[in-house]
Scaffold this motif. Structure first.
Motif, short mmCIF file in Angstrom:
data_model
loop_
_atom_site.label_atom_id
_atom_site.label_comp_id
_atom_site.label_asym_id
_atom_site.label_seq_id
_atom_site.Cartn_x
_atom_site.Cartn_y
_atom_site.Cartn_z
N GLU A 28 6.12 -1.60 0.82
CA GLU A 28 5.76 -2.93 1.29
C GLU A 28 5.85 -3.02 2.80
O GLU A 28 5.03 -3.69 3.45
N THR A 29 6.83 -2.36 3.39
CA THR A 29 6.97 -2.34 4.85
C THR A 29 5.73 -1.74 5.50
O THR A 29 5.26 -2.23 6.53
N SER A 30 5.19 -0.68 4.89
CA SER A 30 3.97 -0.07 5.43
C SER A 30 2.81 -1.05 5.44
O SER A 30 2.02 -1.11 6.39
N ALA A 31 2.71 -1.85 4.38
CA ALA A 31 1.64 -2.84 4.30
C ALA A 31 1.85 -3.95 5.34
O ALA A 31 0.89 -4.41 5.97
N GLN A 32 3.08 -4.36 5.54
CA GLN A 32 3.36 -5.43 6.49
C GLN A 32 3.11 -4.99 7.93
O GLN A 32 2.62 -5.77 8.75
N SER A 68 15.11 5.22 12.88
CA SER A 68 15.51 3.98 12.20
C SER A 68 14.43 3.45 11.27
O SER A 68 14.72 2.74 10.31
N TYR A 69 13.16 3.80 11.55
CA TYR A 69 12.06 3.21 10.80
C TYR A 69 11.40 4.17 9.81
O TYR A 69 10.85 3.73 8.80
N LYS A 70 11.41 5.48 10.10
CA LYS A 70 10.53 6.39 9.36
C LYS A 70 10.80 6.45 7.86
O LYS A 70 9.89 6.69 7.07
N SER A 71 12.04 6.19 7.44
CA SER A 71 12.33 6.22 6.00
C SER A 71 11.89 4.94 5.29
O SER A 71 11.93 4.88 4.06
N MET A 72 11.44 3.93 6.04
CA MET A 72 11.05 2.66 5.44
C MET A 72 9.62 2.66 4.93
O MET A 72 9.22 1.77 4.19
#
Length: 287
Positions: free
Chosen positions: A92-96, A132-136
């Motif tokens: 979902e984070t990728s879509a946002q 901090s972000y890549k695993s999201m």
């Protein structure tokens, strides 16, 4: 009697030599025969030198007679298995975060094949692809691995250790020999090659609804490798959705004797075995 000159002594020695080519050079009265004997002598000398060099070179290789035996193991260490979604962006984070990259959403500029590369480059430029972000952006462990068994026993999800792959993003490794916090855990063993005695997984490769219009391929990739190597050392096995995929592999280990029987170094387990500082750091890290 007048003593013979040095020249005469040398000539008599050549004429009486058992090396037949050289005496015949001097005995022949015709130039053609002399040239023929010169050529034969040179070829013979070259062949002799070649055989001498070949034998010395073969001796210095320390070749030995070897015996190869095939040993079948009925109890063996089960390999490490790394599971990844084939898509780097699935959450979902990728879509946002698509809103940060409006240029790749323009239909006139959209390159469907390179969407994930362009999206990743955009996030890097925005500073959103750091640790901090890549695993999201990829699958959570609970989402990707729906159910899991090994040797007819249900596995705990904690046995799947997070691994970040530069191409596929979030991956999870089973039977790596380590827990998520880095402590060592026993490596599981395989006793039979039956389907029910191996690793059985139910995997969910779905992607978020907001990404489906940009991503055409859905599926996963599985890497089967040794605990001492990374997933990059082997070719991944692609698996699709809504299908049952059976994977069976044959593993062979080859060992060489140390020098001079091979080019392998005998002792490689201790840091002081070699003068290389890099080797010492790698050995200490493995310990």
């Amino acid at each position: 009697k007048k003593p013979a000159s040095i020249r005469q002594v040398v000539f008599d020695g050549i004429i009486s030599s058992t090396c037949h080519g050289i005496p015949n050079i001097f005995k022949s009265t015709r130039l053609a025969l002399q040239l023929l004997w010169v050529a034969c002598s040179l070829l013979s000398a070259a062949g002799c030198c070649f055989l001498i060099f070949q034998n010395i070179s073969k001796y210095l290789k320390f070749e030995v007679t070897t015996k190869i035996r095939v040993k079948n193991e009925y109890t063996t260490l089960f390999p490490a298995v790394t599971i990844c979604n084939i898509n780097f962006f699935t959450s979902e984070t990728s879509a946002q975060f698509l809103s940060f990259c409006p240029e790749i959403l323009d239909p006139s500029a959209q390159n469907w094949y390179d969407f994930q590369i362009e999206y990743r480059n955009c996030l890097v430029q925005q500073g959103l692809m750091n640790h901090s972000y890549k695993s999201m952006y990829g699958d959570a462990r609970e989402k990707l691995i729906y159910a899991q068994w090994f040797n007819d026993e249900t596995l705990n999800l904690d046995e799947f250790v997070y691994y970040f792959h530069s191409e596929y993003g979030n991956c999870y490794t089973f039977n790596s020999g380590f827990s998520q916090n880095g402590s060592r855990v026993p490596i599981k063993k395989a006793y039979r090659s039956k389907r029910s005695d191996g690793l059985i997984l139910n995997l969910n490769f779905e992607i978020h609804e907001g990404l489906k219009e940009f991503i055409a391929d859905v599926g996963g990739v599985i890497f089967v490798h040794n605990q001492t190597s990374s997933p990059y050392s082997v070719n991944g096995i692609l698996v699709g959705t809504k299908f049952t995929t059976n994977i069976g592999l044959k593993r062979t280990f080859a060992r060489s004797e140390p020098k001079p029987y091979s080019k392998c170094d005998g002792s490689t387990e201790k840091p002081e075995s070699h003068k290389s500082e890099l080797y010492k750091l790698i050995t200490l890290h493995q310990e």
